[in-house]
Structure formats: structure tokens, C-alpha cells
Design a protein around this motif. Structure first.
Motif, PDB file in Angstrom:
ATOM      1  N   ILE A 110      -2.209  -9.648  -4.592  1.00 12.91           N
ATOM      2  CA  ILE A 110      -2.241  -8.260  -4.142  1.00 12.91           C
ATOM      3  C   ILE A 110      -0.826  -7.843  -3.769  1.00 12.91           C
ATOM      4  N   SER A 111      -0.460  -6.635  -4.145  1.00 18.20           N
ATOM      5  CA  SER A 111       0.881  -6.151  -3.852  1.00 18.20           C
ATOM      6  C   SER A 111       1.029  -5.824  -2.371  1.00 18.20           C
ATOM      7  N   SER A 112       2.253  -5.517  -1.966  1.00 17.98           N
ATOM      8  CA  SER A 112       2.567  -5.374  -0.544  1.00 17.98           C
ATOM      9  C   SER A 112       1.747  -4.286   0.149  1.00 17.98           C
ATOM     10  N   ARG A 113       1.423  -3.237  -0.564  1.00 21.75           N
ATOM     11  CA  ARG A 113       0.644  -2.160   0.037  1.00 21.75           C
ATOM     12  C   ARG A 113      -0.775  -2.079  -0.511  1.00 21.75           C
ATOM     13  N   GLY A 114      -1.121  -3.077  -1.315  1.00 23.51           N
ATOM     14  CA  GLY A 114      -2.497  -3.159  -1.799  1.00 23.51           C
ATOM     15  C   GLY A 114      -2.804  -2.357  -3.037  1.00 23.51           C
ATOM     16  N   GLY A 115      -1.812  -1.692  -3.602  1.00 24.66           N
ATOM     17  CA  GLY A 115      -2.079  -0.834  -4.749  1.00 24.66           C
ATOM     18  C   GLY A 115      -2.315  -1.580  -6.048  1.00 24.66           C
ATOM     19  N   THR A 116      -1.825  -2.798  -6.138  1.00 26.13           N
ATOM     20  CA  THR A 116      -2.015  -3.618  -7.333  1.00 26.13           C
ATOM     21  C   THR A 116      -2.755  -4.895  -6.952  1.00 26.13           C
ATOM     22  N   ARG A 117      -3.795  -5.179  -7.703  1.00 22.00           N
ATOM     23  CA  ARG A 117      -4.568  -6.408  -7.491  1.00 22.00           C
ATOM     24  C   ARG A 117      -4.835  -7.032  -8.856  1.00 22.00           C
ATOM     25  N   LYS A 118      -4.713  -8.320  -8.889  1.00 21.58           N
ATOM     26  CA  LYS A 118      -4.933  -9.037 -10.147  1.00 21.58           C
ATOM     27  C   LYS A 118      -5.844 -10.233  -9.892  1.00 21.58           C
TER      28      LYS A 118
END
Length: 124
Positions: free
Chosen positions: A51-59
Motif C-alpha cells: 500500500i502506498s504512503s497515503r493509501g491510494g495505491t494497493r497491490k
């Protein structure tokens, strides 16, 4: 001192659910992407989710897609991995890792900081 601590691992029956937590201290949490990895006995470490630092990207790895969900609460310096429909092949030590990545995250283990792991056993 930079520190990551995983928790929540335990024994669970197949089909059950579990939520892992990764708590951080000692650094600016919301600047870091977080990855989850696992290693089963006798096997190599494999990616699970990130998960990216602000939660906008998740894989998610294909093996967990649709069953696991990653989320984060930056106010609590904690990232969660909700695991549903668990299978015996999900049995492993689960690790979280933190690394500076701008607006994204990686399923490769290219992270700066690692926790000590928490054990998940899926068995009847």
C-alpha cells in the motif's frame, strides 16, 4: 529508533479470517509505502500485498487477490492486512516492510525497514 512490529498471527481454521497489524515507530510513517511479504517453511519469501504512503495505491499477489485486503491508518501509524477465506497454503511467517516510494508501492522486497514477523498457521 526505527521499528516495525507485526502482530495478529495465530492458528486459524481453513476458511477463517485473520487481521494482521504492522505498527511503526521512530519515523514519519505517512511518507512510507508498506509491503507485506510471507515465507513458508522451506520456501522462499514471496510478496503478498503493498500500500502506498497515503493509501491510494494497493497491490496484491495473484495468490491472495480477492481474499486479502490491505489498509492503513496513518493517525495510528498502523497498516492492516485483513485475510479472509484462509487456506492451508497461506501458512507462513508474515512480514511488513517500509520504504520511501512516491505515490506507489512495490511487490518487490525493495524496502528499507523490516519487522520481525508474525506466524500464521492455517490448519484444522
Amino acid at each position: 529508533q526505527l521499528q516495525l512490529v507485526e502482530s495478529g498471527g495465530t492458528l486459524v481454521q481453513p476458511g477463517g479470517s485473520l487481521r494482521l497489524s504492522c505498527a511503526a515507530s521512530g519515523f514519519t510513517w505517512d511518507s512510507y509505502a508498506i509491503g507485506w511479504f510471507r515465507q513458508a517453511p522451506g520456501k522462499e519469501r514471496e510478496e503478498v500485498s503493498c500500500i502506498s504512503s497515503r493509501g491510494g495505491t494497493r497491490k496484491y499477489a495473484d495468490s491472495v487477490k480477492g481474499r486479502f485486503t490491505v489498509s492503513r491508518d496513518n493517525a495510528k501509524n498502523t497498516v492492516y492486512l485483513q485475510m479472509n477465506s484462509l487456506k492451508p497454503e497461506d501458512t507462513a511467517d508474515y512480514y511488513c516492510a517500509a520504504g520511501r516510494m512516491l505515490g506507489t508501492c512495490s511487490l518487490s522486497p525493495t524496502y528499507e525497514y523490516w519487522g520481525q514477523g508474525t506466524q500464521v498457521t492455517v490448519s484444522s
